[in-house]
Design a protein around this motif. Structure first.
Motif, PDB file in Angstrom:
ATOM      1  N   THR A 124       0.833  -1.193   0.000  1.00 48.00           N
ATOM      2  CA  THR A 124       0.000   0.000   0.000  1.00 48.00           C
ATOM      3  C   THR A 124       0.872   1.248   0.000  1.00 48.00           C
ATOM      4  O   THR A 124       2.091   1.170  -0.094  1.00 48.00           O
ATOM      5  N   ILE A 156       2.238   3.163   2.160  1.00 44.36           N
ATOM      6  CA  ILE A 156       2.789   3.378   3.503  1.00 44.36           C
ATOM      7  C   ILE A 156       4.250   3.776   3.337  1.00 44.36           C
ATOM      8  O   ILE A 156       4.997   3.143   2.582  1.00 44.36           O
ATOM      9  N   SER A 182       0.801   5.610   7.136  1.00 40.54           N
ATOM     10  CA  SER A 182      -0.180   5.435   6.063  1.00 40.54           C
ATOM     11  C   SER A 182      -0.469   6.772   5.393  1.00 40.54           C
ATOM     12  O   SER A 182      -0.670   7.779   6.068  1.00 40.54           O
ATOM     13  N   SER A 183      -0.517   6.751   4.074  1.00 42.05           N
ATOM     14  CA  SER A 183      -0.799   7.964   3.309  1.00 42.05           C
ATOM     15  C   SER A 183      -2.253   8.386   3.475  1.00 42.05           C
ATOM     16  O   SER A 183      -3.152   7.559   3.550  1.00 42.05           O
ATOM     17  N   ASN A 184      -2.459   9.693   3.496  1.00 39.05           N
ATOM     18  CA  ASN A 184      -3.815  10.229   3.459  1.00 39.05           C
ATOM     19  C   ASN A 184      -3.990  11.080   2.195  1.00 39.05           C
ATOM     20  O   ASN A 184      -4.877  11.912   2.118  1.00 39.05           O
ATOM     21  N   GLN A 199      -1.464   7.527  -3.996  1.00 41.07           N
ATOM     22  CA  GLN A 199      -1.416   6.234  -3.312  1.00 41.07           C
ATOM     23  C   GLN A 199      -1.081   5.099  -4.282  1.00 41.07           C
ATOM     24  O   GLN A 199      -0.339   4.182  -3.929  1.00 41.07           O
ATOM     25  N   ALA A 221       2.149   2.746  -3.770  1.00 34.10           N
ATOM     26  CA  ALA A 221       1.905   1.301  -3.626  1.00 34.10           C
ATOM     27  C   ALA A 221       2.698   0.517  -4.668  1.00 34.10           C
ATOM     28  O   ALA A 221       3.286  -0.525  -4.360  1.00 34.10           O
ATOM     29  N   PHE A 274      -6.643  -0.629   5.578  1.00 38.66           N
ATOM     30  CA  PHE A 274      -5.994  -0.168   6.806  1.00 38.66           C
ATOM     31  C   PHE A 274      -5.931   1.357   6.864  1.00 38.66           C
ATOM     32  O   PHE A 274      -5.521   2.013   5.905  1.00 38.66           O
ATOM     33  N   GLU A 275      -6.353   1.912   7.957  1.00 34.80           N
ATOM     34  CA  GLU A 275      -6.291   3.348   8.251  1.00 34.80           C
ATOM     35  C   GLU A 275      -6.861   4.174   7.099  1.00 34.80           C
ATOM     36  O   GLU A 275      -8.031   4.048   6.771  1.00 34.80           O
ATOM     37  N   THR A 276      -6.040   5.013   6.478  1.00 31.22           N
ATOM     38  CA  THR A 276      -6.503   5.947   5.443  1.00 31.22           C
ATOM     39  C   THR A 276      -6.224   5.467   4.017  1.00 31.22           C
ATOM     40  O   THR A 276      -6.316   6.240   3.069  1.00 31.22           O
ATOM     41  N   LEU A 277      -5.892   4.190   3.857  1.00 30.12           N
ATOM     42  CA  LEU A 277      -5.449   3.681   2.566  1.00 30.12           C
ATOM     43  C   LEU A 277      -6.615   3.430   1.613  1.00 30.12           C
ATOM     44  O   LEU A 277      -7.694   3.011   2.017  1.00 30.12           O
ATOM     45  N   GLU A 330      -4.564  -1.308  -2.487  1.00 30.65           N
ATOM     46  CA  GLU A 330      -3.608  -2.306  -2.013  1.00 30.65           C
ATOM     47  C   GLU A 330      -3.340  -3.281  -3.159  1.00 30.65           C
ATOM     48  O   GLU A 330      -4.270  -3.709  -3.845  1.00 30.65           O
TER      49      GLU A 330
END
Length: 129
Positions: free
Chosen positions: A36, A38, A44-46, A52, A56, A116-119, A122
């Motif tokens: 991802t 990250i 984690s990227s926002n 993204q 990734a 995961f989080e703001t992702l 993937e």
């Protein structure tokens, strides 16, 4: 290694994947966890979908090359996204990356409720050599 692509049709060619890949006698197989956007520090990227996707792909390529494999050996690429409508305008980034590495892989694209989080995207791969 002997690799054979199976394509009963031609329409998938415009979408940068094949219907099936048969591999005989590989020297090794690498199963890569979903990569991802990250950072190397684990953040984690926002950022937006385009950013993204680019990060990734960079992370996927880094894991593959540091494992002693080549991206051209990807035989399966699964793409998970939280928003296909947001991904489509940037799908050419993935297609260009696939073409740059001379890949002929089976691909599945899935929209999922969350990552995961703001992702937002993937990438999971199976690589052979």
């Amino acid at each position: 290694m002997e690799k054979r692509e199976i394509n009963p049709w031609e329409w998938q060619d415009q979408r940068s994947y094949v219907q099936a890949v048969e591999v005989k006698n590989p020297a090794g197989t690498l199963y890569v966890s979903g990569q991802t956007a990250i950072s190397a520090d684990g953040i984690s990227s926002n950022e937006d979908m385009k950013s993204q996707i680019i990060l990734a792909l960079k992370n996927l390529e880094q894991v593959i090359t540091e494992s002693g494999y080549d991206c051209k050996g990807i035989v399966r690429l699964n793409i998970y996204t939280t928003n296909t409508a947001e991904l489509w305008p940037h799908f050419n980034i993935i297609q260009d990356w696939v073409a740059r590495h001379g890949m002929k892989q089976a691909t599945t694209l899935l929209e999922v409720k969350s990552l995961f989080e703001t992702l937002k995207v993937e990438l999971e791969a199976t690589v052979v050599k």
